[in-house]
Structures are given as C-alpha cells and as structure tokens.
Design an enzyme around this catalytic site. Sequence first.
Site, PDB file in Angstrom:
ATOM      1  N   HIS A  12       0.932  -1.556  -0.058  1.00  0.00           N
ATOM      2  CA  HIS A  12       0.290  -0.686  -0.185  1.00  0.00           C
ATOM      3  C   HIS A  12       0.931   0.958  -0.136  1.00  0.00           C
ATOM      4  CE1 HIS A  12      -4.000   2.389   1.734  1.00  0.00           C
ATOM      5  NE2 HIS A  12      -2.469   2.997   1.600  1.00  0.00           N
ATOM      6  N   HIS A  14       1.666   5.389  -1.792  1.00  0.00           N
ATOM      7  CA  HIS A  14       1.103   6.719  -2.730  1.00  0.00           C
ATOM      8  C   HIS A  14       2.736   6.864  -2.498  1.00  0.00           C
ATOM      9  CE1 HIS A  14      -2.893   6.644  -0.735  1.00  0.00           C
ATOM     10  NE2 HIS A  14      -2.599   5.782   0.250  1.00  0.00           N
ATOM     11  N   LYS A  96      -9.448  -0.261  -6.311  1.00  0.00           N
ATOM     12  CA  LYS A  96      -9.455   0.488  -4.329  1.00  0.00           C
ATOM     13  C   LYS A  96     -10.466   1.877  -4.712  1.00  0.00           C
ATOM     14  CE  LYS A  96      -7.398   1.663  -0.815  1.00  0.00           C
ATOM     15  NZ  LYS A  96      -6.984   3.076  -0.019  1.00  0.00           N
ATOM     16  N   HIS A 133     -10.220   1.323   1.621  1.00  0.00           N
ATOM     17  CA  HIS A 133     -10.113   2.091   2.944  1.00  0.00           C
ATOM     18  C   HIS A 133     -11.605   2.179   3.905  1.00  0.00           C
ATOM     19  CE1 HIS A 133      -8.538   5.982   4.850  1.00  0.00           C
ATOM     20  NE2 HIS A 133      -9.632   6.214   5.775  1.00  0.00           N
ATOM     21  N   HIS A 167      -4.618  -0.753   5.422  1.00  0.00           N
ATOM     22  CA  HIS A 167      -4.303  -0.414   6.783  1.00  0.00           C
ATOM     23  C   HIS A 167      -4.996   0.013   7.961  1.00  0.00           C
ATOM     24  CE1 HIS A 167      -6.869   3.334   5.245  1.00  0.00           C
ATOM     25  NE2 HIS A 167      -6.046   3.200   4.239  1.00  0.00           N
ATOM     26  N   ASP A 239       1.507   2.579   3.610  1.00  0.00           N
ATOM     27  CA  ASP A 239       0.765   3.574   3.007  1.00  0.00           C
ATOM     28  C   ASP A 239       1.520   5.191   3.188  1.00  0.00           C
ATOM     29  OD1 ASP A 239      -1.650   4.982   2.787  1.00  0.00           O
ATOM     30  OD2 ASP A 239      -2.492   4.926   4.506  1.00  0.00           O
TER      31      ASP A 239
HETATM   32  O1  DOR Z   1      -3.094   8.894   6.195  1.00  0.00           O
HETATM   33  C1  DOR Z   1      -3.425   8.988   4.988  1.00  0.00           C
HETATM   34  N1  DOR Z   1      -2.675   9.177   3.959  1.00  0.00           N
HETATM   35  N2  DOR Z   1      -4.844   8.451   4.888  1.00  0.00           N
HETATM   36  C2  DOR Z   1      -5.344   8.061   3.471  1.00  0.00           C
HETATM   37  O2  DOR Z   1      -6.433   7.551   3.130  1.00  0.00           O
HETATM   38  C3  DOR Z   1      -4.717   8.731   1.763  1.00  0.00           C
HETATM   39  C4  DOR Z   1      -3.490   9.341   3.014  1.00  0.00           C
HETATM   40  C5  DOR Z   1      -3.205  10.040   0.688  1.00  0.00           C
HETATM   41  O3  DOR Z   1      -3.379   9.952   0.357  1.00  0.00           O
HETATM   42  O4  DOR Z   1      -2.307  10.904   1.940  1.00  0.00           O
HETATM   43 ZN    ZN Z   2      -3.456   5.228   1.540  1.00  0.00          ZN
END
Ligand code: DOR
Ligand code: ZN
Length: 339
Positions: A12, A14, A96, A133, A167, A239
């Site tokens: 997971h 980003h 997702k 999520h 998460h 995450d």
């Molecule tokens: O803390 C987070 N940041 N939780 C999420 O679900 C998304 C993520 C983000 O994209 O910044």
């Molecule tokens: Zn995330």
Amino acid sequence: MEITLTSPLDMHLHVRDGEMLQLVAPLSARDFAAAVIMPNLVPPVADEQALRAYAERIQTALCGAHFAPLMTLFFRNYSEAELRAAQNIPGFFGVKLYPAGVTTNSDDGVRSLQAVEPTLRCMEILGIPLLVHGESHGFVMDREAQFLPMYRHLAEQFPKLSICMEHITTAAAVRLLDEYENLCATITLHHLELTLDDVLGGALKPHLFCKPVAKRAEDREALLQAALSGHPRVMFGSDSAPHPIHKKECSGCAAGVFSAPVALPGLARLFAEHHATDHLQAFVSDNACRRYGLTPPAKKVVLRDTPMQVPTHYRSFGQSVVPLYAGEEFPWSVCAVQE
Ligand code: DOR
Ligand code: ZN
C-alpha cells in the site's frame, strides 16, 4: 545483528505524481522489490487510459530501477469489458474502494455500496482483488469499527472476492480477519508504533497525522501480535503518503505519514525488539506472494543494527517532504541491496 529479506513488498503505497513522484518513487524502489500503488490522484486513476499513462509516468520516475509498480484503479462502477481491459495492462493489481470523502482525494469515492454490487460481482468472477479504505463518516476514533459490518457484508455476499482491509488500526479488525478466509489486511509501520497519544497527547505532531488515526494501546497491541506472529493473511503496507511540508505544517494539516525511506529499518527494529525476526519475511513479502500469486523481481535486502542518520527533509525537484523519524539517529539501516 543482521536480517536478510527476499523481495520485500509494500502492499500500500502513495507515490503521487509530477515532482513528488520523481522524488519519492526512487526511495521505495531502493528498498522494495514491488509496491501496490494507490490511485487517489486528482483526478483519480479511474480508467484504462489513465492507468496506463500513470504506470508510464511511474516507470519514467523509476529511471530503470529494479522495482515493479503494481497498479490499482480507483473504484467506480466498471463494466466487465473495462475490467477485462484493465486486467490486460501489465502490472495491474486490483481496484481500491474509498467511501466518498473519508480521506485525501476521495471525493469521487463510493456513496452507496449497494449501487456498486454489479462491479463487485464482476471482480469476483474475474478474480480481481478489492482493496478497501474501511472508514465511516462517524466519530474519528470509531470510524473503522463502524465500517466493520460493511466488511462482514462484503465477505459474505462475495465469498470468492479477495478483500483487503487496508491499514487496519483496531483490535476488532484483527478479530474480524479470523472470521472470513476471503478477508486479508495490510498494516502500516506507524500503526504498529503509535497510539493517538503520540500524535496529539503532547505537542501536536503533524507528520504523524494520518487516516485512519492511530488508536488505543490495546489496538496497537493487537496489530503487533498479528504482524509479529506472521499471521498468514496480514501483510505490510506502508501507506507512505507524502505531502509537501507546507501542507503538513499549517492550519488544516493533510493526513499522511511519509515512511517509505525508513520503512524496512523501522520494521527490522520492531521485529528485533520483539524477538520476532523469523516472521518478518512472511509479513513483508511471503504472505502477499502466496495470497496474490505474485512473483516480484528478485531482490535481497540486508538490514543491520548499524545506526543511520535519518534526513530532516527529502528535497528535490522543488519539493520538500519530512519523513518518519526525521532527524533521528535510527538504530537500524539497510546495509546492502542485491538485485
Ligand atoms: O493518511 C492518509 N493519507 N490516509 C489515506 O487514506 C490517504 C493518504 C493520502 O493519500 O495522503
Ligand atoms: Zn493510503
């Protein structure tokens, strides 16, 4: 002490887009063999063309690194033809689902689970994993608990659909895992380390603020037990969610902990402290490979209890982002990577 990991996976992640992508993608590619890439860009990655284009931009940012981005689509109602087309994209991994408005860039998320059942049925038939999520719009500490009946409903209605509770942060979510074979879960490093007290019990720590928020000590304990025991349906997902420093240190702090560059040393310290290093390989790779039939690029990552200095910021391409453990002398480090 030394730990050698084979093809560690971040289930997971980003990596964003543009300059931030250029900055952060190589940091994950350095330590991990592959990662599941989240689709919550603006606009979201929600069709074949956007997915292919995003995968290409990630490849460009990786500059030839030995690393496989596993791509996801942002959930909306998809036709069977659209899902089949996505499956033909190299590196396509799953879809997702964000409930609308629960976190960063989720405004286009799902408003009614009932309305998306045909797409879920189709994913079940095609064998496409669903990543969720799982938070409601309720009181912030209760949001995950309030979503658990949805997981239960999905697990029962779609028994052949592989559903990942992303998460997880509560003991109740860990217990739910054991009720349904088609549920699995990712756990972050920060949720294994923090409770809400660490985020806002003293001076507010914006760089530890994320969604779902860290919960109580007993919740963290249950997450730890699941990860440290090598629970077969529990996988590491960082995450790691970078935001530029001005979006974190401000009024209206964005949710997200940027942990990618320190994730493996962080896990090594945690598993070593708890005398559970024998289970780290399962948590950080084997469980996911088995669950999803993955064969990630071959990579050996050697971690040692040799201290490293964690940068206060990562800066490049006009971006500045603060990592987890910023400025600390951290007791574990990655000492070699063989590809
Ligand atoms: O803390 C987070 N940041 N939780 C999420 O679900 C998304 C993520 C983000 O994209 O910044
Ligand atoms: Zn995330």
